[in-house]
Scaffold this active site. Structure first.
Site, PDB file in Angstrom:
ATOM      1  N   GLU A 184      -7.237 -11.369  -5.869  1.00 52.93           N
ATOM      2  CA  GLU A 184      -8.369 -10.434  -5.920  1.00 52.93           C
ATOM      3  C   GLU A 184      -8.747 -10.101  -7.364  1.00 52.93           C
ATOM      4  O   GLU A 184      -9.925 -10.019  -7.716  1.00 52.93           O
ATOM      5  CB  GLU A 184      -8.022  -9.151  -5.168  1.00 52.93           C
ATOM      6  CG  GLU A 184      -7.968  -9.349  -3.659  1.00 52.93           C
ATOM      7  CD  GLU A 184      -7.404  -8.117  -2.946  1.00 52.93           C
ATOM      8  OE1 GLU A 184      -7.878  -7.005  -3.213  1.00 52.93           O
ATOM      9  OE2 GLU A 184      -6.476  -8.279  -2.131  1.00 52.93           O
ATOM     10  N   SER A 202       0.854  -1.179   0.000  1.00 47.63           N
ATOM     11  CA  SER A 202       0.000   0.000   0.000  1.00 47.63           C
ATOM     12  C   SER A 202       0.894   1.234   0.000  1.00 47.63           C
ATOM     13  O   SER A 202       1.956   1.241   0.621  1.00 47.63           O
ATOM     14  CB  SER A 202      -0.876  -0.021   1.251  1.00 47.63           C
ATOM     15  OG  SER A 202      -1.324   1.291   1.544  1.00 47.63           O
TER      16      SER A 202
END
Ligand code: ARG
Length: 478
Positions: free
Chosen positions: A311, A298
């Site tokens: 994902e 991140s």
């Protein structure tokens, strides 16, 4: 052999047309060219270029048949084959110049062929229409894609078996309702995905049978008045047979819809696997880690390591399902035979192929990058009363009817919950409060490994059974 019918006829194409308009092989009937907007709107060359090599293969098969039955001369065939070989080279090396004015892949290649070899190139389209040509191209393209995807599925299956092999004794909680249910081995869990993929592979193989039928010869819709040999073309292009009805051959895209249904199911299976990997990698579970090269961080939270690949595969399932619905909707209500609507079949089909193929590839890479935290898995299984069913089964073996055993164990679970302990932590007298039938041998049934080993029938999670399932699967993959 009969004399080639049109091999000597002089080329007498009208010369009065303005140059730009003459580019369209069908422009003779029209008094003005299409507007730029319409040209861009109706062209498919930007996306159907991918069919180019299959278009060339189809043309070679068609030309060889035309020569074999005497519709074109041997020299025409040599010219056509040489021209197409050169065009193939130009396309592969990226020097082929694609023109929007020429609408689609078929007209682009035909025009270039004619530029290269003259009249022989103009004879190639005898007894053929773009309608049967495009249907043939898509089927050839899809057939190759299916063969590739089937091989990719096998590669992923074999990666799953490698991982499973190391974990036939690795206990994890099996879930129902995402609540701990009964212990299973990690290998057994992985083999569930092996089975899903095996069915996927069978589905593609079955779909391939219906893809692999030759439309050529249907021409525009009604067939052709030339003495063609469709079986010969089918044989040369390795089709299993010819499409039996010309109207159906040029118009239906059910084979592409069927492929998308197969692709949707594969993506659905991969999305389920993705979801589990994501859950397992979450620190709340901590069952697995996925190698860094498959994860991202991140930009704001330094601690993060996200399972992006899983994902994305989960997310991409949506677009493949969308393509299935797009093609069903495209086909719905179309009158016979070919309609331009069908030009819209390509982008969804191509994207479904790409997406399923990329997803399989990335999963096959990622599976060996999974590391397993055996202790975390075992601890989770030990916490959720995963052996409650085994205690009930134990009581049944001692003579209690199953429903009564179920009730006795439910009481024991409540007792443990209040004390925040597991069934296996209870002392013998504590356990005996729930049934007089319980004795010292109960502990063998209450352990996770005991529960695992007890399920040794076909399809069960016992390590020995799972080992033989892996061996059987390996054989099937050979
Ligand atoms: N580009 C067209 C397609 O993809 C080829 C067939 C054109 N046929 C026609 N009658 N306009 O469907």
């Amino acid at each position: 052999m009969a004399a080639p019918r049109n091999s000597t006829a002089a080329s007498d194409a009208p010369t009065a047309k303005p140059a730009a308009e003459a580019a369209k092989p069908w422009s003779g009937r029209f008094s003005e060219p299409v507007s730029d907007l319409v040209k861009r709107f109706t062209a498919s060359v930007s996306f159907d270029q991918r069919l180019a090599e299959f278009d060339i293969d189809g043309s070679i098969g068609h030309a060889r048949m035309l020569q074999a039955v005497g519709i074109i001369s041997a020299q025409d065939l040599v010219d056509i084959e040489n021209g197409l070989a050169q065009i193939r080279g130009e396309i592969r090396s990226g020097v082929f110049s694609w023109s929007l004015d020429l609408e689609d892949v078929h007209l682009n290649i035909e025009k270039r062929l004619t530029d290269l070899v003259g009249d022989a190139g103009k004879r190639l389209h005898t007894a053929r229409s773009r309608n049967d040509q495009v249907a043939t191209d898509i089927r050839l393209y899809l057939r190759a894609a299916i063969d590739h995807i089937i091989a990719q599925i096998r590669a992923l299956q074999s990666a799953l078996l490698d991982l499973a092999e190391a974990h036939t004794d690795t206990v994890m909680p099996g879930f129902t309702h995402l609540q701990v249910a009964q212990p299973v081995s990690f290998a057994h869990h992985l083999l569930a995905y092996y089975e899903m993929l095996a069915r996927d592979g069978q589905r593609y193989a079955d779909c391939r049978k219906r893809v692999n039928r030759l439309p050529l010869g249907a021409a525009a819709l009604a067939g052709t008045s030339y003495p063609i040999d469709r079986q010969l073309v089918a044989k040369m292009l390795q089709f299993d047979g010819v499409a039996e009805n010309s109207l159906d051959a040029v118009s239906d895209r059910d084979f592409a819809i069927e492929f998308c249904a197969c692709a949707s199911l594969t993506m659905t299976h991969l999305s389920r696997f993705s979801e589990e990997l994501i859950l397992w990698m979450s620190p709340r579970f901590g069952f697995i880690d996925i190698a860094d090269r498959f994860c991202t961080g991140s930009s704001i939270m330094p601690q993060k390591k996200n399972p992006d690949v899983a994902e994305l595969v989960r997310g991409k399932t949506g677009r493949v399902n969308g393509h299935l619905v797009a093609l069903l909707t495209l086909m719905k209500g179309q009158p016979l035979a070919y309609n331009k609507d069908n030009q819209e079949d390509k982008e969804p089909l191509f994207d479904a192929i790409d997406t399923v193929s990329q997803s399989l590839a990335v999963f096959t890479d990622m599976v060996p990058g999974i590391t397993v935290n055996r202790d975390a898995m075992r601890a989770a299984a030990a916490q959720g009363f995963a052996t409650a069913t085994d205690l009930a089964d134990y009581l049944v073996r001692k003579g209690l009817p199953f429903r009564a055993a179920h009730e006795a164990v439910a009481q024991a679970v409540r007792f443990c919950e209040a004390r925040r302990c597991d069934l296996a932590d209870l002392k013998l007298p504590e356990l005996q409060q729930f049934s007089r039938l319980i004795s010292e041998d109960v502990y063998a049934a209450l352990t996770l490994d005991g529960a695992l080993h007890a399920r040794s029938h076909i399809g069960g999670t016992a390590p020995a059974r799972v080992k033989s399932a892996i061996a059987k699967a390996r054989k099937a993959l050979k």
